[in-house]
Scaffold this motif. Structure first.
Motif, short mmCIF file in Angstrom:
data_model
loop_
_atom_site.label_atom_id
_atom_site.label_comp_id
_atom_site.label_asym_id
_atom_site.label_seq_id
_atom_site.Cartn_x
_atom_site.Cartn_y
_atom_site.Cartn_z
N TYR A 14 -15.55 -12.23 2.22
CA TYR A 14 -15.67 -12.70 0.84
C TYR A 14 -15.93 -14.20 0.91
N VAL A 17 -14.17 -15.98 3.44
CA VAL A 17 -12.88 -15.40 3.87
C VAL A 17 -13.14 -14.06 4.55
N ALA A 19 -12.12 -10.73 5.30
CA ALA A 19 -11.09 -9.82 4.79
C ALA A 19 -10.88 -8.63 5.72
N HIS A 38 0.60 -6.86 5.71
CA HIS A 38 1.14 -7.93 4.87
C HIS A 38 0.27 -8.15 3.63
N ASN A 39 0.75 -8.93 2.69
CA ASN A 39 -0.05 -9.27 1.51
C ASN A 39 -1.33 -9.97 1.96
N GLY A 40 -2.45 -9.48 1.47
CA GLY A 40 -3.72 -10.09 1.85
C GLY A 40 -4.26 -9.60 3.18
N ALA A 41 -3.69 -8.52 3.72
CA ALA A 41 -4.14 -8.01 5.02
C ALA A 41 -5.50 -7.33 4.91
N GLY A 42 -5.85 -6.90 3.69
CA GLY A 42 -7.15 -6.25 3.52
C GLY A 42 -7.08 -4.79 3.13
N LYS A 43 -5.90 -4.32 2.76
CA LYS A 43 -5.73 -2.90 2.42
C LYS A 43 -6.55 -2.52 1.19
N SER A 44 -6.39 -3.28 0.12
CA SER A 44 -7.12 -2.95 -1.12
C SER A 44 -8.62 -3.11 -0.91
N THR A 45 -9.00 -4.11 -0.14
CA THR A 45 -10.42 -4.32 0.14
C THR A 45 -10.99 -3.10 0.86
N GLU A 82 -4.38 -0.20 -7.31
CA GLU A 82 -3.10 -0.90 -7.44
C GLU A 82 -3.12 -1.50 -8.85
N GLU A 155 -0.96 1.62 -3.14
CA GLU A 155 0.44 1.44 -3.51
C GLU A 155 0.85 2.42 -4.61
N HIS A 187 4.16 -0.73 0.86
CA HIS A 187 5.01 -1.73 1.48
C HIS A 187 6.39 -1.15 1.77
#
Ligand SMILES: Nc1ncnc2c1ncn2[C@@H]1O[C@H](COP(=O)(O)OP(=O)(O)OP(=O)(O)O)[C@@H](O)[C@H]1O
Ligand SMILES: [Mg+2]
Lengths: 296, 273
Positions: A14, A17, A19, A38-45, A82, A155, A187
């Motif tokens: 991105y 960044v 991702a 972790h938060n921002g690890a790229g799961k949603s991406t 999410e 999630e 999580h």
């Protein structure tokens, strides 16, 4: 068996960044895979790319034999985003009827679907009046529409109470038993532990570990902790010079392989020892081991 | 088709709950009633029946009101979904973006038709009540109705395009009002100024007619006034306008909705949820 979902060397950047870098993954029919990170690890991406919502820059994605976002892939895939949101002016049953029509299913199933997620009491109220968990249940209900071959759930248990979580995982068990593949992110390590076949850990966009929980435990090779309660403190301390006295117990750690030898040594002390407790590495320990080991 | 109808019915339910149906109908009825009352002075001098005179004044009203109502209904269509976060889920369903827009268009056009029919209906009843010859104006009223719906379709499409381009409802609302001002108010003022400055030169004869046809609101006005020439004088339409053949203004009002929808679909395709 041809996998329902195949990712090869998937990369996504991105605006500078990174991702996701070179993530490869296969999910077979009937398999339940948990995506941790972790938060921002790229799961949603990762999930949005699988659904064809956002493009990827490198690698290959095949969803039920088709390109992500194609008509075939969309027809076979259910998604729970999410923070799922709906139009507040529609009632639960109207919203589900609409989604049923979009999938070419009979809208009259709406009530039955809402009942499956325990929402029939509020079905005729506007979604604007729902609590967070109730909205999440509408999200679950829409993901159950038709017979999706792949469920991508971001999630899914966030906002659900403990009983609803258990009900949700038994719903998933039923779907997986019917051959649906499930990819979910979470999580909550403890619930993922018992209810999924495989765990995938992402860290900073990289796949750092993959396997069943037992396999991951072996891979991580984290030390075991022993708590020894002594009757004759001086004697035990003399025998276990590495142990540290905390809260009346002598605490020492050793590797998995050394565990039996150490235990034998302690039991050899006879009456000087009152009790021994063996604590395997916790899920959290294992998780932080994998998600930290690169760089952090 | 089923997916479009399902979208339309959900959108209609939303618009109904958000009182858009009520607002649109009340607005059209109220303004039509005011016009009917204001126009109740004797009109026999013009030799036209009451309804035709009413149609002429309704045309001037519709030029302002129909685009406004259409833009107000459409500016939130995509930006609102983006802001609420409902778009990603919708786009994972087996429905194309064009179908989503067609569904919304269908619902919004239904509401607009309802409002137009109610508003013009009230004005027609008022005209027929005081003048028994008024029934001869019914064909022009019918023409005004369907051309108003086409005008509304154009501005609905333009509103969707704005909504997709700005992605935030507040930005879309500002753009919609700005566009309304430019296309409905400033465009005509600018043309008028140019015509006056040009004083019958090349601009007035060569450019002006096409400039009028290029603006869907002006084409709408031309079509309705030129088609009922008896009342054109009553509305004080300029000489240049009456020289434009009806088929040209008709083409403009029919082509514009299609263009606007194509524009909207193209803009919506660019939105990444
Ligand atoms: N639209 C975007 N533009 C720029 N960067 C983005 C965008 N979306 C996500 N990112 C970045 O990509 C990375 C991965 O984000 P992602 O949402 O996939 O994380 P996640 O694993 O789902 O985290 P969480 O557990 O908090 O939900 C983050 O660094 C995030 O800042
Ligand atoms: Mg996320």
């Amino acid at each position: 068996m041809t996998p329902t979902l195949t990712l090869k060397q998937l990369t996504k950047t991105y605006a500078g960044v990174r991702a996701l870098s070179e993530v490869s993954l296969r999910v077979a029919p009937g398999e339940r895979v948990a995506l941790l990170g972790h938060n921002g690890a790229g799961k949603s991406t990762l999930m949005k790319i699988i659904l064809g919502l956002i493009p990827h820059d490198g690698g290959e994605v095949v969803v039920t034999g088709a390109a992500p976002g194609s008509a075939t892939a969309r027809g076979n895939t259910a998604y729970l985003p999410e923070n799922v949101a709906f139009h507040p002016a529609l009632t639960g049953v109207e919203q589900i009827r609409y989604y049923l029509s979009l999938r070419g299913e009979n809208p009259s199933q709406a009530m039955a679907l809402l009942e499956r997620v325990g929402l029939h009491g509020a079905a005729k109220r506007r979604i604007g009046t729902y609590s967070k968990g109730m909205r999440q249940r509408v999200g679950l209900a829409q993901a159950l529409i038709g017979k999706p071959k792949l469920l991508v759930l971001d999630e899914p248990t966030s906002g659900l109470d403990p009983v609803s979580r258990r009900d949700f995982y038994s719903l998933l068990d039923g779907l997986a038993a019917d051959g649906a593949s499930i990819l979910l992110s979470s999580h909550a390590l403890t619930e993922v532990e018992a209810r999924t076949d495989r765990i995938v850990i992402l860290s900073k966009g990289q796949l750092v570990a993959e396997g069943s929980l037992a396999e991951l435990r072996r891979q991580a090779a984290l030390p075991v902790t022993l708590h020894v309660i002594a009757r004759d403190l001086a004697a035990v301390q003399a025998a276990l010079p590495d142990a540290v006295l905390t809260d009346g117990a002598l605490v020492l750690t050793c590797s998995q392989e050394a565990k039996l030898a150490v235990l034998t040594r302690i039991t050899g002390l006879g009456d000087a020892v009152a009790d021994i407790e063996v604590l395997p590495p916790s899920l959290e320990d294992m998780y932080s081991h994998f998600s930290r080991r690169d760089g952090q | 088709m089923n997916r479009i109808l399902a979208t339309a019915s959900a959108e209609f339910a939303i618009a109904f709950r958000n009182r858009w149906v009520l607002i649109a109908v009340v607005m059209m009825v109220l303004f039509s009633m005011v016009l009917s009352a204001a126009g109740s002075a004797p009109s026999g001098a013009l030799g036209a029946d009451r309804l035709s005179v009413t149609v002429a004044s309704l045309t001037s009203l519709a030029v302002y009101l129909v685009p406004l109502v259409a833009l107000l209904m459409s500016f939130d269509a995509i930006a609102g979904e983006v802001e609420r976060g409902t778009l990603p889920l919708l786009l994972t369903y087996p429905i194309s973006r064009a179908e989503v827009l067609l569904g919304k268009l269908m619902a919004h056009l239904a509401i607009l038709s309802l409002a137009v029919a109610a508003g013009y209906g009230v004005a027609a009843v008022a005209a027929i009540a005081v003048d028994e010859n008024a029934a001869s104006g019914l064909p022009s009223l019918w023409r005004l109705m369907w051309s108003s719906v086409l005008l509304g379709a154009t501005f609905l499409g333009v509103g969707y395009a704005i909504s997709a381009l700005s992605r935030r409802p507040s930005g879309a609302a500002g753009l919609a009002i700005g566009l309304w001002l430019v296309m409905i108010v400033l465009f005509d003022l600018g043309l008028l100024a140019a015509v006056v400055a040009d004083d019958g030169g090349v601009f007035t004869t060569q450019v002006f007619p096409y400039a009028l046809l290029a603006n869907p609101a002006d084409a709408f006005r031309l079509f309705n006034l030129a088609a009922s020439e008896a009342t054109a004088a009553a509305a004080g339409v300029s000489g240049a306008a009456t020289s434009i053949p009806v088929w040209q203004s008709l083409t403009s009002i029919v082509v514009w909705p299609v263009l606007a929808l194509i524009l909207a679909v193209a803009a919506f395709r660019k939105v990444t949820p």
